[in-house]
Design a protein around this motif. Structure first.
Motif, PDB file in Angstrom:
ATOM      1  N   GLY A  62      39.785  34.476  41.081  1.00  0.00           N
ATOM      2  CA  GLY A  62      38.625  34.945  40.323  1.00  0.00           C
ATOM      3  C   GLY A  62      38.866  34.878  38.835  1.00  0.00           C
ATOM      4  N   LEU A  63      39.043  33.658  38.323  1.00  0.00           N
ATOM      5  CA  LEU A  63      39.306  33.464  36.895  1.00  0.00           C
ATOM      6  C   LEU A  63      37.997  33.343  36.123  1.00  0.00           C
ATOM      7  N   ARG A  64      38.037  33.710  34.843  1.00  0.00           N
ATOM      8  CA  ARG A  64      36.830  33.579  34.027  1.00  0.00           C
ATOM      9  C   ARG A  64      36.352  32.129  33.981  1.00  0.00           C
ATOM     10  N   ARG A  65      35.015  31.925  34.071  1.00  0.00           N
ATOM     11  CA  ARG A  65      34.040  32.961  34.274  1.00  0.00           C
ATOM     12  C   ARG A  65      33.736  33.054  35.759  1.00  0.00           C
ATOM     13  N   ARG A  66      33.726  34.260  36.274  1.00  0.00           N
ATOM     14  CA  ARG A  66      33.539  34.471  37.702  1.00  0.00           C
ATOM     15  C   ARG A  66      32.077  34.308  38.100  1.00  0.00           C
ATOM     16  N   VAL A  67      31.874  33.888  39.347  1.00  0.00           N
ATOM     17  CA  VAL A  67      30.507  33.784  39.865  1.00  0.00           C
ATOM     18  C   VAL A  67      29.927  35.181  39.973  1.00  0.00           C
ATOM     19  N   ALA A  68      28.611  35.270  39.887  1.00  0.00           N
ATOM     20  CA  ALA A  68      27.945  36.567  39.812  1.00  0.00           C
ATOM     21  C   ALA A  68      28.133  37.412  41.073  1.00  0.00           C
ATOM     22  N   ASN A  69      28.321  36.758  42.229  1.00  0.00           N
ATOM     23  CA  ASN A  69      28.421  37.511  43.475  1.00  0.00           C
ATOM     24  C   ASN A  69      29.856  37.747  43.931  1.00  0.00           C
TER      25      ASN A  69
ATOM     26  N   LYS B  15      29.879  39.320  25.570  1.00  0.00           N
ATOM     27  CA  LYS B  15      31.297  38.988  25.341  1.00  0.00           C
ATOM     28  C   LYS B  15      32.142  39.380  26.537  1.00  0.00           C
ATOM     29  N   GLN B  16      31.754  40.458  27.227  1.00  0.00           N
ATOM     30  CA  GLN B  16      32.515  40.926  28.376  1.00  0.00           C
ATOM     31  C   GLN B  16      32.426  39.966  29.563  1.00  0.00           C
ATOM     32  N   SER B  17      31.485  39.014  29.518  1.00  0.00           N
ATOM     33  CA  SER B  17      31.356  38.044  30.609  1.00  0.00           C
ATOM     34  C   SER B  17      32.560  37.122  30.691  1.00  0.00           C
ATOM     35  N   GLY B  18      33.314  37.011  29.588  1.00  0.00           N
ATOM     36  CA  GLY B  18      34.507  36.172  29.592  1.00  0.00           C
ATOM     37  C   GLY B  18      34.286  34.771  29.069  1.00  0.00           C
TER      38      GLY B  18
ATOM     39  N   HIS C 296      44.066  40.636  51.742  1.00  0.00           N
ATOM     40  CA  HIS C 296      43.586  39.695  50.737  1.00  0.00           C
ATOM     41  C   HIS C 296      44.279  39.894  49.393  1.00  0.00           C
ATOM     42  N   LEU C 297      44.559  38.741  48.777  1.00  0.00           N
ATOM     43  CA  LEU C 297      45.146  38.676  47.449  1.00  0.00           C
ATOM     44  C   LEU C 297      44.077  38.215  46.474  1.00  0.00           C
ATOM     45  N   TYR C 298      43.904  38.969  45.399  1.00  0.00           N
ATOM     46  CA  TYR C 298      42.937  38.608  44.364  1.00  0.00           C
ATOM     47  C   TYR C 298      43.719  38.193  43.122  1.00  0.00           C
ATOM     48  N   ILE C 299      43.572  36.933  42.720  1.00  0.00           N
ATOM     49  CA  ILE C 299      44.260  36.391  41.549  1.00  0.00           C
ATOM     50  C   ILE C 299      43.241  36.234  40.431  1.00  0.00           C
ATOM     51  N   THR C 300      43.427  36.975  39.342  1.00  0.00           N
ATOM     52  CA  THR C 300      42.458  36.956  38.250  1.00  0.00           C
ATOM     53  C   THR C 300      43.163  36.761  36.915  1.00  0.00           C
ATOM     54  N   ASP C 301      42.368  36.699  35.864  1.00  0.00           N
ATOM     55  CA  ASP C 301      42.907  36.746  34.510  1.00  0.00           C
ATOM     56  C   ASP C 301      43.093  38.210  34.124  1.00  0.00           C
ATOM     57  N   GLU C 302      43.606  38.432  32.916  1.00  0.00           N
ATOM     58  CA  GLU C 302      43.891  39.782  32.455  1.00  0.00           C
ATOM     59  C   GLU C 302      42.640  40.589  32.152  1.00  0.00           C
ATOM     60  N   GLY C 303      41.470  39.926  32.138  1.00  0.00           N
ATOM     61  CA  GLY C 303      40.233  40.624  31.830  1.00  0.00           C
ATOM     62  C   GLY C 303      39.730  41.526  32.940  1.00  0.00           C
ATOM     63  N   VAL C 304      40.290  41.417  34.127  1.00  0.00           N
ATOM     64  CA  VAL C 304      39.888  42.265  35.251  1.00  0.00           C
ATOM     65  C   VAL C 304      40.861  43.439  35.350  1.00  0.00           C
ATOM     66  N   ALA C 305      40.333  44.649  35.335  1.00  0.00           N
ATOM     67  CA  ALA C 305      41.179  45.837  35.445  1.00  0.00           C
ATOM     68  C   ALA C 305      41.840  45.868  36.819  1.00  0.00           C
ATOM     69  N   PRO C 306      43.036  46.470  36.923  1.00  0.00           N
ATOM     70  CA  PRO C 306      43.718  46.563  38.225  1.00  0.00           C
ATOM     71  C   PRO C 306      42.796  47.154  39.288  1.00  0.00           C
TER      72      PRO C 306
ATOM     73  N   THR D 296      44.088  44.238  48.752  1.00  0.00           N
ATOM     74  CA  THR D 296      45.452  44.449  49.257  1.00  0.00           C
ATOM     75  C   THR D 296      46.483  44.207  48.167  1.00  0.00           C
ATOM     76  N   TRP D 297      46.332  43.071  47.469  1.00  0.00           N
ATOM     77  CA  TRP D 297      47.195  42.750  46.329  1.00  0.00           C
ATOM     78  C   TRP D 297      46.332  42.207  45.199  1.00  0.00           C
ATOM     79  N   HIS D 298      46.689  42.524  43.978  1.00  0.00           N
ATOM     80  CA  HIS D 298      45.964  42.013  42.815  1.00  0.00           C
ATOM     81  C   HIS D 298      46.975  41.484  41.809  1.00  0.00           C
ATOM     82  N   PHE D 299      46.966  40.166  41.601  1.00  0.00           N
ATOM     83  CA  PHE D 299      47.839  39.539  40.615  1.00  0.00           C
ATOM     84  C   PHE D 299      46.993  39.181  39.396  1.00  0.00           C
ATOM     85  N   ARG D 300      47.328  39.766  38.246  1.00  0.00           N
ATOM     86  CA  ARG D 300      46.585  39.529  37.007  1.00  0.00           C
ATOM     87  C   ARG D 300      47.381  38.571  36.124  1.00  0.00           C
TER      88      ARG D 300
END
Length: 280
Positions: free
Chosen positions: A188-195, A79-82, A210-220, A225-229
């Motif tokens: 890096g939105l669900r489901r993310r590649v394994a690597n 389930k944690q895989s997203g 670098h800016l990492y844009i993810t869903d809310e499932g990724v912890a801060p 450099t920047w992480h937008f959830r």
């Protein structure tokens, strides 16, 4: 793949042809709604799937688990895989969600997302992209269209920007060129590649911002450099990406604003060429 290495859902799918009718009905139910097994007791699952408790016990043992709790633990890990399959229950699928429900959730997602992103962060990312030697925008699977969209919008004011991965190219052929004068935007939105973690580490080693844009499932993450959830909750079976598009739109708009006269000159040049080439 051995049974020990197989995912929970892989075990179920591979076992379906060999199951007895009641067990197959349970297996098909679990394939459609694996969240039910991850969340409910054996008796609750039996009631939902309309089978007996004994059928549930035989089913999990046929899958190679010692007992129901072992199977549920494995399902919870998966389930944690997203996977969206684990976020939709059988009750959710029984009714059609209203347009109002989808709109309301989309608005809530946008509001929740921008509560976690400051004006200063937006300005910092947009300015860094304008100042960079080269901007790289990267996304895989469902993230790829967002990377392409941001690259297309940013082209209005940034000349040297490219979306990855390019057709027929490996990531190594691009990542080898990263420098500390560059900016990298990774979706890096669900489901993310394994690597994904390995990719982020290579970007970090290059020294590029670098800016990492993810869903809310990724912890801060403090390592970027920047992480937008972005909030992606939805009343239906698919993730809602309104907030992701909102972030893309705001970054592109802010970059145009910060570019000032130079940005407006590039925009005028683009429009002039569009008219001369009669493309639009």
């Amino acid at each position: 793949m051995s049974q020990k290495e197989a995912s929970f859902l892989s075990r179920v799918r591979e076992s379906l042809p060999k199951l007895q009718p009641a067990e197959r009905r349970l297996g098909e139910f679990v394939c459609d709604f694996p969240a039910e097994l991850a969340s409910y007791s054996a008796s609750e699952l039996a009631t939902l799937a309309q089978v007996s408790n004994a059928t549930v016990s035989r089913f999990v043992k046929r899958l190679g688990y010692e007992n129901y709790e072992a199977a549920r633990r494995h399902a919870r890990v998966e389930k944690q895989s997203g996977s969206r399959l684990f976020l939709t229950g059988s009750v959710d699928s029984a009714s059609v969600q209203s347009v109002e429900a989808h709109v309301a959730q989309g608005i809530a997602n946008v509001e929740a997302t921008f509560l976690g992103i400051s004006e200063g962060q937006i300005n910092a990312v947009a300015q860094a992209m304008l100042d960079a030697r080269k901007v790289w925008v990267m996304g895989f699977r469902s993230s790829h269209p967002f990377a392409s969209y941001l690259q297309w919008q940013m082209t209005q004011v940034i000349e040297n920007i490219v979306a990855l991965p390019g057709a027929g190219q490996t990531l190594g052929e691009s990542l080898v060129s990263l420098t500390e004068q560059d900016v990298v935007v990774v979706f890096g939105l669900r489901r993310r590649v394994a690597n994904m973690d390995t990719i982020l580490e290579q970007v970090r080693k290059s020294g590029a911002s670098h800016l990492y844009i993810t869903d809310e499932g990724v912890a801060p993450m403090a390592s970027v450099t920047w992480h937008f959830r972005c909030q992606t909750l939805a009343p239906g079976p698919l993730f809602n990406h309104m907030a992701v598009m909102g972030v893309c739109h705001l970054l592109a708009t802010r970059a145009i604003e910060l570019a000032g006269s130079a940005g407006r000159a590039r925009l005028r040049g683009i429009e002039t060429l569009n008219d001369n080439l009669d493309e639009l």
